[in-house]
Design a protein around this motif. Structure first.
Motif, mmCIF file in Angstrom:
data_model
loop_
_atom_site.group_PDB
_atom_site.id
_atom_site.type_symbol
_atom_site.label_atom_id
_atom_site.label_comp_id
_atom_site.label_asym_id
_atom_site.label_seq_id
_atom_site.Cartn_x
_atom_site.Cartn_y
_atom_site.Cartn_z
ATOM 1 N N ARG A 98 23.400 40.710 38.775
ATOM 2 C CA ARG A 98 24.632 41.082 39.458
ATOM 3 C C ARG A 98 25.823 40.330 38.858
ATOM 4 O O ARG A 98 26.911 40.891 38.694
ATOM 5 C CB ARG A 98 24.506 40.770 40.942
ATOM 6 C CG ARG A 98 25.641 41.307 41.785
ATOM 7 C CD ARG A 98 25.399 41.065 43.245
ATOM 8 N NE ARG A 98 24.205 41.757 43.696
ATOM 9 C CZ ARG A 98 23.655 41.596 44.914
ATOM 10 N NH1 ARG A 98 24.206 40.755 45.763
ATOM 11 N NH2 ARG A 98 22.582 42.261 45.247
ATOM 12 N N GLU A 99 25.614 39.053 38.534
ATOM 13 C CA GLU A 99 26.692 38.282 37.918
ATOM 14 C C GLU A 99 27.093 38.881 36.569
ATOM 15 O O GLU A 99 28.282 38.962 36.233
ATOM 16 C CB GLU A 99 26.234 36.833 37.738
ATOM 17 C CG GLU A 99 26.162 36.051 39.058
ATOM 18 C CD GLU A 99 25.658 34.624 38.837
ATOM 19 O OE1 GLU A 99 25.239 34.327 37.701
ATOM 20 O OE2 GLU A 99 25.676 33.842 39.803
ATOM 21 N N GLU A 100 26.063 39.343 35.802
ATOM 22 C CA GLU A 100 26.357 39.965 34.510
ATOM 23 C C GLU A 100 27.184 41.238 34.693
ATOM 24 O O GLU A 100 28.138 41.499 33.953
ATOM 25 C CB GLU A 100 25.053 40.271 33.770
ATOM 26 C CG GLU A 100 24.289 39.040 33.313
ATOM 27 C CD GLU A 100 25.054 38.247 32.256
ATOM 28 O OE1 GLU A 100 25.847 38.870 31.508
ATOM 29 O OE2 GLU A 100 24.891 37.018 32.196
ATOM 30 N N ARG A 101 26.787 42.064 35.680
ATOM 31 C CA ARG A 101 27.534 43.313 35.938
ATOM 32 C C ARG A 101 28.961 43.000 36.355
ATOM 33 O O ARG A 101 29.908 43.676 35.947
ATOM 34 C CB ARG A 101 26.834 44.147 37.020
ATOM 35 C CG ARG A 101 25.557 44.807 36.547
ATOM 36 C CD ARG A 101 25.181 45.958 37.478
ATOM 37 N NE ARG A 101 24.942 45.486 38.841
ATOM 38 C CZ ARG A 101 23.769 45.089 39.306
ATOM 39 N NH1 ARG A 101 22.712 45.083 38.493
ATOM 40 N NH2 ARG A 101 23.642 44.697 40.555
ATOM 41 N N ILE A 102 29.114 41.993 37.224
ATOM 42 C CA ILE A 102 30.458 41.644 37.684
ATOM 43 C C ILE A 102 31.315 41.181 36.503
ATOM 44 O O ILE A 102 32.503 41.524 36.381
ATOM 45 C CB ILE A 102 30.372 40.548 38.764
ATOM 46 C CG1 ILE A 102 29.763 41.136 40.050
ATOM 47 C CG2 ILE A 102 31.756 39.966 39.063
ATOM 48 C CD1 ILE A 102 29.459 40.110 41.116
ATOM 49 N N LEU A 106 34.672 42.961 35.352
ATOM 50 C CA LEU A 106 35.927 42.215 35.248
ATOM 51 C C LEU A 106 36.551 42.376 33.867
ATOM 52 O O LEU A 106 37.786 42.507 33.722
ATOM 53 C CB LEU A 106 35.663 40.730 35.542
ATOM 54 C CG LEU A 106 35.368 40.369 37.013
ATOM 55 C CD1 LEU A 106 34.969 38.904 37.126
ATOM 56 C CD2 LEU A 106 36.585 40.661 37.892
ATOM 57 N N ALA A 107 35.666 42.377 32.844
ATOM 58 C CA ALA A 107 36.186 42.572 31.485
ATOM 59 C C ALA A 107 36.810 43.954 31.331
ATOM 60 O O ALA A 107 37.879 44.121 30.729
ATOM 61 C CB ALA A 107 35.059 42.377 30.475
ATOM 62 N N GLU A 108 36.148 44.999 31.937
ATOM 63 C CA GLU A 108 36.681 46.363 31.867
ATOM 64 C C GLU A 108 38.011 46.470 32.608
ATOM 65 O O GLU A 108 38.956 47.112 32.148
ATOM 66 C CB GLU A 108 35.658 47.335 32.468
ATOM 67 C CG GLU A 108 36.043 48.799 32.368
ATOM 68 C CD GLU A 108 36.073 49.281 30.928
ATOM 69 O OE1 GLU A 108 36.800 50.257 30.661
ATOM 70 O OE2 GLU A 108 35.366 48.692 30.070
ATOM 71 N N ILE A 109 38.069 45.830 33.780
ATOM 72 C CA ILE A 109 39.320 45.857 34.562
ATOM 73 C C ILE A 109 40.444 45.179 33.781
ATOM 74 O O ILE A 109 41.590 45.661 33.764
ATOM 75 C CB ILE A 109 39.096 45.171 35.921
ATOM 76 C CG1 ILE A 109 38.167 46.034 36.796
ATOM 77 C CG2 ILE A 109 40.419 44.937 36.634
ATOM 78 C CD1 ILE A 109 37.710 45.347 38.057
ATOM 79 N N GLN A 110 40.122 44.068 33.150
ATOM 80 C CA GLN A 110 41.140 43.368 32.357
ATOM 81 C C GLN A 110 41.628 44.235 31.210
ATOM 82 O O GLN A 110 42.830 44.279 30.895
ATOM 83 C CB GLN A 110 40.553 42.048 31.827
ATOM 84 C CG GLN A 110 41.565 41.166 31.127
ATOM 85 C CD GLN A 110 42.694 40.730 32.053
ATOM 86 O OE1 GLN A 110 42.456 40.438 33.229
ATOM 87 N NE2 GLN A 110 43.921 40.694 31.545
ATOM 88 N N LYS A 111 40.658 44.948 30.608
ATOM 89 C CA LYS A 111 41.023 45.842 29.509
ATOM 90 C C LYS A 111 41.959 46.948 30.002
ATOM 91 O O LYS A 111 42.957 47.296 29.348
ATOM 92 C CB LYS A 111 39.749 46.441 28.917
ATOM 93 C CG LYS A 111 39.994 47.331 27.711
ATOM 94 C CD LYS A 111 38.672 47.845 27.166
ATOM 95 C CE LYS A 111 38.900 48.783 25.974
ATOM 96 N NZ LYS A 111 37.615 49.298 25.447
ATOM 97 N N GLN A 112 41.640 47.528 31.186
ATOM 98 C CA GLN A 112 42.492 48.579 31.748
ATOM 99 C C GLN A 112 43.868 48.040 32.097
ATOM 100 O O GLN A 112 44.888 48.718 31.924
ATOM 101 C CB GLN A 112 41.820 49.168 32.995
ATOM 102 C CG GLN A 112 40.567 49.971 32.676
ATOM 103 C CD GLN A 112 39.899 50.502 33.933
ATOM 104 O OE1 GLN A 112 40.346 50.222 35.045
ATOM 105 N NE2 GLN A 112 38.816 51.247 33.746
#
Length: 524
Positions: A98-102, A106-112
């Motif tokens: 779950r930590e890996e998915r989060i 978070l990386a995807e959100i930062q990219k967006q």
């Protein structure tokens, strides 16, 4: 034996032996008694030794069982501990996943966010460019307006005012034409709406029709049965005619006997009776009278059942039993090619629908529509018109005054005093005048359909024409190489206009032009 009991017995024996020895020593027993005492003492000692050995063995066994129990409990405890450790390990693994998915999210959100920030910068740059362009356009527009004002000697406000006046005049002219068109459409729509109510009622009420006749044909398997039906010197046929009141015609018609009578109920009784007699094979006067009596009873029961079912289907309640029987008799009567019961049901439904559209009582209108022709089924001939006779019956059996008036007035024999009466009269006319309903209008109805098709076929490019839905729609199939899409729409208008101007028809006729293009190639 229990080791403790053995020890107790040994101790008791030792005490007894000691007591005996002491007693005997006091009495100065002889040597033999002393030996007995010594023997008893030895046995007691042996018993004590055996008891001690048994006790030691039991002790060791209990210690061994306790160790086994301890090892078993220890094994179970270790299993429980292992299970808990496995569950903890699984939970830790899930938490890590779950930590890996989060982290990935978070990386995807930062990219967006970075993309949005970049797009926002681009939009701001474009907005600034657009503002600059808008200022340039406004400046150029202002310069052009000034140039036009110099050329035309009109200011912008004066030109705008003159343009508005011109537009007002044009708008006023168009508005008047539009108002006139709306008035004409409104008048036409009002007529069409009235027609639509009637046509809708007609379309919702459709029943099959039967041709009225005065004869029935009874089919037989062979002409030999004719002789058995006639009987010796014609006694059987005379018995049938006397019992049923139907004329039985036996002629050269192969495998058929004609039953002639104005009363369809009596014809049906005669037909069913002949069927039973021929099937049974016993045909003689006594048997004929018995079968006719049974068949008459069966038909009477059927008439009552038909009447009950009819009023139940129409939602009519409280009808007198004699009127129910009269309604059932309508099944065996026809009028101008229409089955009387079906016609009366149709009139009832039409009257109910029209009454509902006009805000009147639909149940009362249905009741009047069903009973309007009851005067056509008298058991004895009457010289009164059927409307007057039906009105008298309705009054006799306690019907509502509006129903009584509607029955008597549907052919204008009496004056109409209720709003239900004209509805029943209109519904009766609609049911009788509907295309195909009555025999005398079938030919004109068929001719109208042929005229519809012929009208369309007279136009160039028309390949086929079909009148469907009882003449309410005309489908025209055109040749695709001669008629294009634009001309197909024009052709539909021309055909409908010609039908409207040259033909007489109820309701409206929809003209549908179908243009089909086919591309055919053969692969060899």
């Amino acid at each position: 034996m229990d080791p403790i009991m053995t020890i107790i017995i040994a101790i008791v024996t030792l005490i007894i032996g000691a007591a005996v020895g002491y007693f005997l020593s006091k009495k100065s027993v002889d040597k033999q008694n002393q030996e007995l005492i010594d023997e008893a003492t030895r046995k007691a000692q042996n018993l004590i030794n055996d008891a001690e050995k048994d006790g030691e063995a039991i002790k060791k066994e209990k210690i061994f069982q306790a160790k086994e129990k301890f090892l078993e409990l220890k094994s179970k405890h270790e299993e429980v501990v292992n299970q808990r450790e496995r569950k903890v390990a699984d939970a830790e693994l899930k938490v890590k996943e779950r930590e890996e998915r989060i982290k990935t999210d978070l990386a995807e959100i930062q990219k967006q966010k970075d993309q949005i920030k970049s797009e926002k910068g681009n939009i701001q740059a474009r907005t600034e460019k657009l503002n600059i362009k808008q200022k340039e356009v406004d400046t150029m527009h202002k310069k052009q307006v000034e140039i036009l004002e110099k050329i035309s000697n009109y200011s912008a406000d004066e030109a705008r005012a003159e343009l508005i006046e011109v537009l007002k005049d044009e708008a006023r002219t168009k508005a008047q034409a539009h108002i006139q068109e709306i008035m004409e459409e409104a008048e036409l729509d009002a007529k069409n709406e009235a027609r639509k109510i009637v046509v809708s009622s007609i379309q919702r009420i459709g029943t099959e029709q039967a041709i009225e006749n005065a004869v029935s044909v009874f089919n037989i398997e062979s002409d030999e049965i004719k002789g058995r039906i006639i009987g010796r010197e014609g006694r059987n046929i005379r018995a049938i005619e006397a019992a049923t009141g139907v004329e039985v015609i036996v002629d050269d018609t192969p495998e058929a006997i004609i039953l002639s009578c104005f009363d369809p109920v009596r014809r049906e009784i005669a037909r069913l009776s002949l069927h039973r007699l021929v099937t049974d094979g016993r045909i003689h006067p006594a048997r004929i009278e018995e079968v006719v009596a049974k068949t008459t009873k069966q038909i009477e029961d059927e008439i009552i059942e038909v009447g009950k079912k009819t009023i139940l289907d129409l939602g009519i309640h409280g009808l007198h039993k004699d009127l129910v029987r009269i309604v059932g008799r309508m099944k065996y009567r026809s009028s101008y090619g229409q089955n009387l019961l079906q016609h009366s049901r149709e009139v009832a439904n039409l009257a109910g629908t029209l009454a509902a559209e006009l805000g009147l009582n639909p149940k009362l209108a249905k009741r009047a529509g069903l009973l309007h022709d009851i005067g056509k089924v008298p058991e004895q001939e009457s010289e009164l018109p059927h409307a007057i006779l039906g009105m008298q019956w309705a009054e006799k059996y306690g019907e509502h005054p509006d129903v009584i008036n509607a029955i008597g007035a549907h052919h204008d024999e009496v004056e109409m005093t209720s709003l239900i009466s004209p509805l029943v009269q209109v519904a009766d006319a609609i049911s009788g005048a509907r295309p195909g309903a009555r025999r005398q209008v079938v030919e004109s109805y068929m001719q109208r359909l042929k005229d519809l098709e012929a009208t369309a076929l007279n136009f160039d490019g028309v390949e086929k024409a079909y009148a469907i839905q009882a003449g309410r729609e005309l489908r025209v199939i055109v040749e695709s190489d001669k008629v294009d899409d634009t001309k197909a729409a024009e052709l539909s208008f021309l055909i409908s206009d010609k039908i409207q101007n040259e033909m007489t028809y109820p309701g409206q006729v929809r003209v549908t032009v179908i243009r089909e293009t086919r591309a055919v190639n053969i692969a060899r």
